[in-house]
Design a protein around this motif. Structure first.
Motif, PDB file in Angstrom:
ATOM      1  N   ALA A 149       9.804   2.035 -30.962  1.00 57.91           N
ATOM      2  CA  ALA A 149       8.753   1.466 -30.116  1.00 57.91           C
ATOM      3  C   ALA A 149       9.180   0.213 -29.364  1.00 57.91           C
ATOM      4  O   ALA A 149       8.390  -0.697 -29.154  1.00 57.91           O
ATOM      5  CB  ALA A 149       7.498   1.186 -30.942  1.00 57.91           C
ATOM      6  N   LEU A 150      10.456   0.180 -28.942  1.00 62.89           N
ATOM      7  CA  LEU A 150      10.887  -0.877 -28.037  1.00 62.89           C
ATOM      8  C   LEU A 150      10.879  -0.292 -26.622  1.00 62.89           C
ATOM      9  O   LEU A 150      10.823   0.918 -26.449  1.00 62.89           O
ATOM     10  CB  LEU A 150      12.300  -1.341 -28.402  1.00 62.89           C
ATOM     11  CG  LEU A 150      12.417  -1.990 -29.785  1.00 62.89           C
ATOM     12  CD1 LEU A 150      13.884  -2.069 -30.198  1.00 62.89           C
ATOM     13  CD2 LEU A 150      11.779  -3.369 -29.797  1.00 62.89           C
ATOM     14  N   LEU A 151      10.936  -1.157 -25.643  1.00 61.19           N
ATOM     15  CA  LEU A 151      10.981  -0.675 -24.263  1.00 61.19           C
ATOM     16  C   LEU A 151      12.407  -0.791 -23.735  1.00 61.19           C
ATOM     17  O   LEU A 151      12.892  -1.887 -23.485  1.00 61.19           O
ATOM     18  CB  LEU A 151      10.036  -1.499 -23.379  1.00 61.19           C
ATOM     19  CG  LEU A 151      10.202  -1.315 -21.862  1.00 61.19           C
ATOM     20  CD1 LEU A 151       9.891   0.101 -21.438  1.00 61.19           C
ATOM     21  CD2 LEU A 151       9.309  -2.286 -21.101  1.00 61.19           C
ATOM     22  N   PRO A 152      13.126   0.343 -23.566  1.00 62.02           N
ATOM     23  CA  PRO A 152      14.445   0.261 -22.953  1.00 62.02           C
ATOM     24  C   PRO A 152      14.314   0.411 -21.440  1.00 62.02           C
ATOM     25  O   PRO A 152      13.791   1.406 -20.952  1.00 62.02           O
ATOM     26  CB  PRO A 152      15.176   1.467 -23.554  1.00 62.02           C
ATOM     27  CG  PRO A 152      14.103   2.439 -23.934  1.00 62.02           C
ATOM     28  CD  PRO A 152      12.791   1.724 -24.003  1.00 62.02           C
ATOM     29  N   LEU A 153      14.763  -0.597 -20.704  1.00 63.80           N
ATOM     30  CA  LEU A 153      14.778  -0.470 -19.249  1.00 63.80           C
ATOM     31  C   LEU A 153      16.163  -0.015 -18.826  1.00 63.80           C
ATOM     32  O   LEU A 153      17.158  -0.400 -19.448  1.00 63.80           O
ATOM     33  CB  LEU A 153      14.508  -1.821 -18.579  1.00 63.80           C
ATOM     34  CG  LEU A 153      13.075  -2.301 -18.408  1.00 63.80           C
ATOM     35  CD1 LEU A 153      13.067  -3.559 -17.552  1.00 63.80           C
ATOM     36  CD2 LEU A 153      12.176  -1.234 -17.814  1.00 63.80           C
ATOM     37  N   HIS A 154      16.223   0.772 -17.770  1.00 64.56           N
ATOM     38  CA  HIS A 154      17.519   1.184 -17.230  1.00 64.56           C
ATOM     39  C   HIS A 154      18.027   0.020 -16.380  1.00 64.56           C
ATOM     40  O   HIS A 154      17.761  -0.057 -15.187  1.00 64.56           O
ATOM     41  CB  HIS A 154      17.340   2.447 -16.396  1.00 64.56           C
ATOM     42  CG  HIS A 154      18.627   3.145 -16.112  1.00 64.56           C
ATOM     43  ND1 HIS A 154      18.699   4.298 -15.404  1.00 64.56           N
ATOM     44  CD2 HIS A 154      19.887   2.853 -16.473  1.00 64.56           C
ATOM     45  CE1 HIS A 154      19.963   4.692 -15.326  1.00 64.56           C
ATOM     46  NE2 HIS A 154      20.701   3.834 -15.958  1.00 64.56           N
ATOM     47  N   ALA A 155      18.701  -0.907 -17.033  1.00 64.94           N
ATOM     48  CA  ALA A 155      19.048  -2.152 -16.351  1.00 64.94           C
ATOM     49  C   ALA A 155      20.269  -2.786 -16.995  1.00 64.94           C
ATOM     50  O   ALA A 155      20.515  -2.641 -18.185  1.00 64.94           O
ATOM     51  CB  ALA A 155      17.878  -3.128 -16.429  1.00 64.94           C
TER      52      ALA A 155
END
Lengths: 278, 93, 300
Positions: free
Chosen positions: C109-115
Motif C-alpha cells: 500500500a505504498l504509492l510507486p510513481l514512475h519517476a
C-alpha cells in the motif's frame, strides 16, 4: 466495429496521407492540425501505447521478447482500445516468435496501401537519410526491421518489416481478415473514387460531399505547408528532406539511376506484377 | 426516472472522495472519471449521503443560503441532472 | 552475504544486489527474502493482469519474462526467482528491482510513481514523464552537480503528512548517447540487457538511507510546435489527480491488488501538500539548461 482496424503499409507508401484524410473525415471534415490530429489514427507501435498495454517497459526487453510479447499486447489493445491504427508491421512471424505481431484474431479489417517500390526507394532514402543504393538494398532485405535504435530510445517498439515483396504479400495473402488493397498511384490519380472506396470499406460516410471535403483538408499542399511552418513530429531524425516531400508518382524515372531501378525490378518483379507495376 | 421536486435522490455506491483545497474531488473507479465539486455543489453532495427528497434538500439549502426558493430549486435540479448524467446518483420515484 | 536496504526494508537475497546500501538497522527478521528456486508456469487461480503478469486472490503475483525467468512475489515478502539458464545477474536484478519492486509497493500500500528522484535541500524532487522524456538524464545531471540519486524508475512514496520518499538505490539506467553527452564512458558497466547499449550506472554519491520529504514533482513533457518552454505549476486539483494517476507505476497491478482507494487518497494527499509542475522542454534542449530553474522553482 471490434478489434484493430489497420492502415498497414511498407514505410513511405502513403500511410500518413490516409491518416490525415481519416483525421479530418472522422471529425466531420474539420481542418486538421498535423501535429495533433493524426492521433485519430494513432501508431500501433508507439512505445507509450505498447508499454501501457504490456504493463512493462519494452526498453527492458530483448528483441526476441518484444517479438513474443507483441501479439499478446495487440490482443489486449484490440480488446481494451479498439479502433483505427497505423502500422508498418508486416504480417510475418519474426524470428523467435510464434505468430505475427498483430495476429488475425486481433484484427477487424485491414487497409493495405502499396506503392511502386521504385518510388518507395527514393522516398525512403530521403526519409531515413540513406543513399539510394542503401535504400534499394534495405528493400530487398528480408531481415529488415525498424523501431530499434541501439544507442538511444526509439519512439516506437520494434517492427518486423522484411523485404518490400514479402511485406506486401504478407498482407495481401492474410487469411481470415477483411482486406482492402489501395495503390498509392490510384489514390493520386483518382482521389475521390479511391477514398470513397476506402470510406465504404470502413463503414464511414462515403457521400461525395463528405469525401471531397476531407480530401480538401488533407491535400498534399496543406500538409506540406503545415510542416514548413510548424514542423512534423513524425519526421525521422535522420531525414534529409521534409516528410511531405514530393507526393508524386513516377518520381523514380528521374530520381533513381537506371541501374538501381533495374535492381528493384529484378528483386521484386513477381510481386510488382501482382499489384500491377509493369 | 424523471427528475422532479418530489423525486428521492440516492448516491450511487462508492465513488472515492477527497478534499483538495476547497475542491471536493470524486473518482468513479469503474468509469475512471474524476469530478470536482466546489462551494454549494459540495454542500449539496454532502446532503445526499442519506436518501433525500429534492424538495427537502431545497428547503435545507434555503435555510442555509439566502435565495429565492424557485431559483434554488432550478439550480438544484440542474446540478442533480448533471450528477445523474455522470451516474453518480440514482433518482427514485 | 550481508542484507541490503531497499525502501526502508531489510532484504536478504540469494543473488548479490550491489546497487543497494548495506542494512545497518535493527536485527529484525528480513522484510523481503529473495530465493532462487522452482516456480510454476501458472499461478493457481491467478488472473492475467497484463500479458506477462498474473495475480491471485491472496495478492501473490507471478511475472514471467521469457528469456530472464519467473518471479513469484508473495505478499509476505517471500520472492522466488526461477531464472532462465542464459539470464545474467544484471538482467535478473533489472526485473527484481523494477517490476517486482513495483508489485511489492502495491502489496504494501505504498504509492510507486514512475519517476526518477534526487535529493535537493534535504528533500526529494521527482521527475515523471513518458519513456524518453529525460527522467534519468535529469537525475544524472543533478548527480553530476553533487546531488544524491534517490530513485531511478520507481519513486516510492509513503503517504504520511507530509508525504515522504523511501529511497531506492542510486543506480541509473542510461543509454550510451546519454552517457556520452554527459562525458561519461559506459566502459566496464553492466548492460541493461545483453547486446543493448543501455547501461547500469551507479551514481557517485552515497545513497540516501532515510526517507525524505517529497518537495516537488515535475512532469516532463515535450514542447509542441510553436509552444514555448517553461515551468508551470498545476493548479486545478483534477489535473493534478489525473497526472498522478497517469504516472503511477503499474497502476493496473495496484488496482488488481485492491489498492484503488489507498492510491486515490495518496494522490489527494500529494495534491494537497506537494507542488506539481509541468516542465515543458524542446526535444533539443540541453539537459543542464534546466537545473538552476528547477532548483529555483523548488526554493520558491
Amino acid at each position: 466495429m471490434s478489434g484493430l482496424t489497420l492502415i498497414a503499409s511498407y514505410p513511405k507508401s502513403g500511410n500518413t496521407w490516409l491518416r490525415a484524410f481519416l483525421a479530418s473525415h472522422l471529425r466531420d471534415g474539420r481542418p486538421i492540425d498535423l501535429n495533433a490530429d493524426l492521433s485519430e489514427v494513432p501508431n500501433l507501435t508507439s512505445r507509450s501505447l505498447q508499454d501501457c498495454h504490456a504493463g512493462l517497459e519494452h526498453s527492458d526487453l530483448s528483441r526476441q521478447e518484444v517479438a513474443l510479447l507483441r501479439p499478446l499486447t495487440s490482443r489486449r489493445i484490440a480488446r481494451e482500445q479498439p479502433g483505427f491504427y497505423k502500422t508498418h508491421d508486416s504480417n510475418l512471424v519474426p524470428p523467435g516468435a510464434r505468430e505475427p505481431a498483430i495476429p488475425p484474431d486481433a484484427i477487424d479489417r485491414v487497409v493495405c496501401i502499396v506503392r511502386d517500390p521504385r518510388d518507395v526507394a527514393v522516398s525512403a532514402a530521403a526519409h531515413f537519410g540513406w543513399s539510394l543504393d542503401d535504400s534499394v538494398d534495405r528493400m530487398a532485405d528480408t531481415a529488415f526491421c525498424i523501431g530499434h535504435s541501439p544507442r538511444r530510445l526509439n519512439a516506437n517498439v520494434e517492427q518486423w518489416i522484411s523485404s518490400w515483396s514479402a511485406h506486401v504479400e504478407s498482407w495481401l495473402d492474410a487469411g481470415g481478415v477483411q482486406l482492402l488493397m489501395l495503390r498509392y498511384e490510384d489514390l493520386l490519380a483518382d482521389p475521390l473514387e479511391s477514398f470513397t472506396q476506402l470510406c465504404r470499406f470502413l463503414d464511414l460516410d462515403d457521400t461525395r460531399h463528405a469525401v471531397s471535403r476531407s480530401l480538401e483538408e488533407s491535400r498534399f499542399s496543406a500538409l506540406a505547408g503545415q510542416e514548413a511552418r510548424g514542423g512534423f513530429r513524425e519526421r525521422s531524425r535522420t531525414s534529409t528532406a521534409p516528410f511531405f516531400r514530393a507526393g508524386k508518382a513516377g518520381e523514380w524515372r528521374t530520381a533513381l539511376p537506371a541501374v538501381l531501378a533495374e535492381r528493384v525490378v529484378g528483386t521484386h518483379s513477381r510481386v510488382m506484377a501482382r499489384v500491377g507495376y509493369g | 426516472m424523471a427528475l422532479s421536486s418530489s423525486s428521492e435522490i440516492v448516491r450511487r455506491p462508492h465513488p472515492l472522495e477527497a478534499a483538495i483545497g476547497d475542491t471536493r474531488v470524486l473518482l468513479d473507479v469503474e468509469q475512471g472519471l474524476y469530478f470536482g465539486l466546489n462551494g454549494i455543489a459540495t454542500s449539496i453532495w454532502q446532503r445526499l449521503e442519506q436518501p433525500v427528497r429534492v424538495s427537502d434538500l431545497c428547503c435545507s439549502l434555503k435555510a442555509e443560503y439566502e435565495g429565492e426558493a424557485a431559483r434554488i430549486e432550478a439550480e438544484v435540479l440542474a446540478f442533480l441532472a448533471l450528477l445523474d448524467a455522470r451516474k453518480l446518483i440514482e433518482i427514485r420515484a | 552475504m550481508t542484507d541490503g536496504l531497499l525502501c526502508g526494508w531489510r532484504i536478504r537475497s540469494d543473488i548479490a544486489l550491489p546497487e543497494l546500501l548495506d542494512w545497518q538497522g535493527d536485527d529484525r527478521i528480513p522484510d523481503l527474502v529473495v530465493r532462487l528456486g522452482e516456480v510454476d508456469e501458472r499461478l493457481p487461480e491467478g488472473r492475467e493482469i497484463s500479458p506477462l503478469l498474473q495475480i491471485d486472490g491472496t495478492g501473490a503475483g507471478l511475472l514471467q519474462v521469457p528469456m530472464v525467468g519467473r518471479f513469484l512475489v508473495r505478499p509476505s515478502g517471500g520472492i522466488t526467482i526461477a531464472p532462465q539458464p542464459e539470464a545474467s545477474e544484471a538482467e535478473i536484478r533489472l526485473f527484481l528491482l523494477g517490476s517486482v519492486l513495483g508489485m511489492v509497493c502495491h502489496q504494501r500500500a505504498l504509492l510507486p510513481l514512475h519517476a526518477s528522484s534526487v535529493a535537493i535541500d534535504g528533500g526529494a524532487v521527482a521527475f515523471c514523464g513518458p519513456s524518453g522524456m529525460g527522467k534519468s538524464t535529469l537525475a544524472l545531471r543533478f548527480a553530476q552537480h553533487g546531488h544524491s540519486v534517490v530513485s531511478d524508475d520507481i519513486c516510492v512514496i509513503e503517504t504520511c503528512e507530509p508525504p515522504r520518499v523511501r529511497p531506492c538505490f542510486p543506480r541509473l539506467k542510461l543509454w550510451r548517447d546519454t552517457m556520452e553527452d554527459a562525458a561519461l564512458s559506459p566502459e566496464g558497466l553492466e548492460r541493461n540487457r545483453r547486446g543493448q547499449e543501455k547501461f547500469h550506472f551507479r551514481a557517485p554519491h552515497a545513497g540516501v538511507r532515510e526517507p525524505l520529504p517529497l518537495r516537488a514533482i515535475f512532469l516532463l513533457r515535450r514542447a509542441g510546435s510553436g509552444e514555448g518552454e517553461g515551468i508551470q505549476r498545476l493548479a486545478a486539483p483534477l489535473d493534478i489527480m489525473a497526472a498522478l494517476e497517469a504516472e503511477t507505476f503499474r497502476l493496473q497491478v495496484g488496482h488488481a491488488l485492491g489498492r484503488a482507494e489507498t492510491l486515490f487518497q495518496a494522490r489527494a494527499l500529494i495534491a494537497n501538500d506537494v507542488p506539481v509542475y509541468r516542465l515543458t522542454r524542446r526535444a533539443d534542449a540541453q539537459p543542464d539548461r534546466w537545473l538552476d530553474a528547477i532548483a529555483a522553482t523548488i526554493r520558491g
